[in-house]
Write a protein that holds these residues in place. Structure first.
Motif, PDB file in Angstrom:
ATOM      1  N   LYS A   1     -18.816  38.578  28.428  1.00 33.28           N
ATOM      2  CA  LYS A   1     -19.378  37.803  27.321  1.00 33.28           C
ATOM      3  C   LYS A   1     -18.633  36.473  27.240  1.00 33.28           C
ATOM      4  CE  LYS A   1     -19.256  37.751  22.257  1.00 33.28           C
ATOM      5  NZ  LYS A   1     -18.158  36.744  22.242  1.00 33.28           N
ATOM      6  N   PRO A   2     -19.342  35.370  26.979  1.00 34.32           N
ATOM      7  CA  PRO A   2     -18.625  34.113  26.751  1.00 34.32           C
ATOM      8  C   PRO A   2     -17.569  34.268  25.665  1.00 34.32           C
ATOM      9  CG  PRO A   2     -20.978  33.704  26.916  1.00 34.32           C
ATOM     10  CD  PRO A   2     -20.801  35.201  26.874  1.00 34.32           C
ATOM     11  N   ASP A   3     -16.443  33.607  25.826  1.00 31.54           N
ATOM     12  CA  ASP A   3     -15.349  33.718  24.859  1.00 31.54           C
ATOM     13  C   ASP A   3     -15.662  32.864  23.637  1.00 31.54           C
ATOM     14  OD1 ASP A   3     -13.002  34.652  23.851  1.00 31.54           O
ATOM     15  OD2 ASP A   3     -11.719  33.282  24.984  1.00 31.54           O
ATOM     16  N   ILE A   4     -16.783  33.203  23.007  1.00 26.93           N
ATOM     17  CA  ILE A   4     -17.340  32.466  21.872  1.00 26.93           C
ATOM     18  C   ILE A   4     -17.683  33.475  20.783  1.00 26.93           C
ATOM     19  CG2 ILE A   4     -19.329  31.111  21.087  1.00 26.93           C
ATOM     20  CD1 ILE A   4     -19.479  29.943  23.941  1.00 26.93           C
ATOM     21  N   VAL A   5     -17.444  33.112  19.544  1.00 30.25           N
ATOM     22  CA  VAL A   5     -17.761  33.984  18.413  1.00 30.25           C
ATOM     23  C   VAL A   5     -19.254  33.883  18.114  1.00 30.25           C
ATOM     24  CG1 VAL A   5     -17.342  34.458  15.973  1.00 30.25           C
ATOM     25  CG2 VAL A   5     -15.448  33.729  17.455  1.00 30.25           C
ATOM     26  N   TYR A   6     -19.947  35.004  18.244  1.00 30.85           N
ATOM     27  CA  TYR A   6     -21.376  35.054  17.962  1.00 30.85           C
ATOM     28  C   TYR A   6     -21.618  35.433  16.499  1.00 30.85           C
ATOM     29  CZ  TYR A   6     -22.392  35.119  23.003  1.00 30.85           C
ATOM     30  OH  TYR A   6     -22.498  34.817  24.328  1.00 30.85           O
ATOM     31  N   PHE A   7     -22.849  35.204  16.051  1.00 29.84           N
ATOM     32  CA  PHE A   7     -23.244  35.705  14.739  1.00 29.84           C
ATOM     33  C   PHE A   7     -23.110  37.225  14.744  1.00 29.84           C
ATOM     34  CE2 PHE A   7     -24.972  31.528  14.569  1.00 29.84           C
ATOM     35  CZ  PHE A   7     -25.036  31.207  13.224  1.00 29.84           C
TER      36      PHE A   7
END
Length: 287
Positions: free
Chosen positions: A193-199
């Motif tokens: 998973k991209p190292d980004i905070v998703y909703f």
């Protein structure tokens, strides 16, 4: 600082009003997608933005078809974000930091353009587009490494895709994704998973605490290019106001944080931040 309060906003503030509130203060800055629009990355919620339905963490983890579609889109969109350059607003904030006016940045963006412009104290609240994390073993790899793997698994895919719309999280809208092959973690075979905070995900607590500390160490909070629609950014505006720090909001259109602001300015961030970099004295010069 003074006791907790909520400032009454001047809803039609001017640049002079902004300078009057901020002059002589050490500033924490909170930025959103509006800061990067002049670099060619559209925002989600600007007054001219089309309706968007953001992906949730639950969708990504539970639906294989959705995950495949996401990685296909991201594989194209990532290349665009990778080529974008900082704009005048990013450079102005870096200049203000170098002069000691800005003590640090909290950004809701994942594009790393603040760092590219020369800002040194940046909290990437929602993560970074250039890293990928395994949800099983936790290993982190670069997005560039994953791009090489996806190219190998999907030869010629990006050249064949014509229906593209770049989005703020390094996505692109494309139609033909049913045959896209998704890469698994090379270490354990887990889900990447991209190292980004998703909703639907929480910002890591340590990151939140560092952001609160940055606000507490400053005299005022400047918000630039954010509608403050989501709680992850709005909480810092509320905290600043409750602890007696003046808040200034510069954004195209109204925001959820306007009621906490001493001044709101409906204006573009590139020109406004450039003006502030040329106008605001360093705190030492004003004391």
């Amino acid at each position: 600082m003074s006791t907790a309060h909520e400032a009454v906003p001047m809803t039609a503030g001017s640049l002079a009003d902004v300078v009057e509130v901020l002059a002589g203060h050490r500033l924490a800055v909170l930025t959103g997608a509006g800061v990067s629009t002049d670099s060619g990355i559209p925002d989600y919620r600007g007054p001219d933005s089309p309706p968007r339905t953001p992906m949730t963490f639950q969708q990504f983890t539970s639906d294989e078809a959705f995950r495949r579609h996401y990685w296909a889109r991201n594989h194209v969109g990532w290349r665009h974000v990778h080529r974008t350059m900082p704009n005048a607003g990013h450079r102005a904030l870096a200049a203000l930091e170098h002069r000691g006016v800005v003590t640090g940045l909290i950004t809701q963006n994942v594009d790393l353009l603040h760092e590219a412009a020369g800002s040194r104290h940046v909290i990437d609240l929602h993560g970074r587009y250039d890293r990928v994390r395994c949800l099983s073993c936790g290993i982190v790899i670069s997005r560039a490494e994953l791009a090489d793997r996806l190219d190998t698994l999907n030869p010629g895919f990006t050249a064949a895709v014509a229906d593209i719309e770049i989005a703020p999280d390094a996505d692109a809208v494309i139609e033909q994704t049913s045959h896209f092959v998704v890469a698994a973690c090379s270490a354990c075979g887990g889900m990447l998973k991209p190292d980004i905070v998703y909703f639907g995900e929480n910002v890591p607590r340590e990151r939140v605490e560092r952001a609160y500390a940055l606000v507490d160490a400053a005299d005022a909070l400047l918000v630039a290019g954010s509608s403050l629609t989501v709680q992850s950014g709005l909480r810092f505006v509320r905290h600043a106001a409750q602890t007696g720090r003046p808040v200034v909001v510069v954004n195209r259109g109204a925001t959820r944080g306007d009621k906490y602001a001493a001044v709101t300015l409906d204006a573009g961030t590139s020109e406004t931040l450039t003006d502030l970099a040329e106008t605001l004295p360093t705190p030492a010069q004003s004391r």
